[in-house]
Enzyme design. Structure first.
Site, PDB file in Angstrom:
ATOM      1  CB  ALA A 129       0.854  23.978  10.831  1.00 41.18           C
ATOM      2  CB  THR A 151      -5.489  16.840  15.949  1.00 42.81           C
ATOM      3  OG1 THR A 151      -5.935  16.928  14.610  1.00 42.81           O
ATOM      4  CG2 THR A 151      -6.652  17.060  16.869  1.00 42.81           C
ATOM      5  CB  CYS A 174       0.079  24.085  17.587  1.00 42.45           C
ATOM      6  SG  CYS A 174      -0.347  22.609  18.527  1.00 42.45           S
ATOM      7  CB  THR A 196      -1.004  21.685  14.547  1.00 40.32           C
ATOM      8  OG1 THR A 196      -1.875  21.565  15.665  1.00 40.32           O
ATOM      9  CG2 THR A 196      -1.820  21.949  13.300  1.00 40.32           C
TER      10      THR A 196
END
Length: 182
Positions: free
Chosen positions: A164, A6, A167, A170
């Protein structure tokens, strides 16, 4: 503590405070869910909170945090005092100590990170981020904060989109909550 799966960011800018998170939930190397909601409004929307880590642990911590605020009984909301009290309990209580999560909490005046190691951090800048993509989102947000035309909402959204892209834990299913600063 490092949590995969996350990215959560909190930003205060131009009279608004935003907490935002991506929606990806992973178990090992598998994406289990892409649209999880990792942020909550607490105390009738006066406080925003986001978490990285175990969902059930985070919900327990949200509840404990609300209890700490309500325990004062004077109707005033002091998230700094509540955060310190929660961090002390989290670190010393035998059951709470086992909870695996990190939290960002924000009201109209403050942004705080609370960890199970007893840390309560108020960022030097009006930006803080946690989770596996936290450093990417944080770096992007610091750069975006210099653009006077971007709102807190836009900075949070753009920063999480960058995280995003970089990672693998994410995604770009982003949920944002916003409150007006006093």
């Amino acid at each position: 503590m490092s949590f995969k799966g996350t990215t959560v960011i909190a930003i205060k800018k131009n009279g608004k405070t935003v907490v935002a998170a991506d929606g990806q939930v992973t178990f090992g190397h598998t994406v289990l869910k892409s649209n999880a909601i990792k942020i909550r409004k607490l105390l009738n929307g006066k406080i925003l909170a986001g978490f990285a880590g175990s969902t059930s642990d985070a919900i327990t911590l949200f509840e404990k945090f609300e209890e700490k605020i309500k325990a004062k009984g004077d109707g005033l909301i002091d998230i700094k005092r509540a955060a310190v009290d929660l961090a002390k309990d989290w670190r010393s209580d035998k059951i709470l100590h086992k909870l695996e999560a990190m939290m960002l909490v924000a009201d109209s005046n403050n942004i705080l990170l609370i960890s199970g190691t007893g840390d309560v951090v108020e960022p030097e800048e009006d930006v803080i981020s946690i989770g596996s993509g936290g450093n990417y989102a944080y770096s992007a947000a610091l750069a975006y904060m210099e653009n006077k035309k971007l709102s807190a909402f836009e900075v949070a959204l753009r920063s999480l989109k960058i995280a995003a892209r970089v990672c693998i834990y994410t995604n770009s299913n982003i949920v944002l909550e916003e409150i007006e600063n006093e």
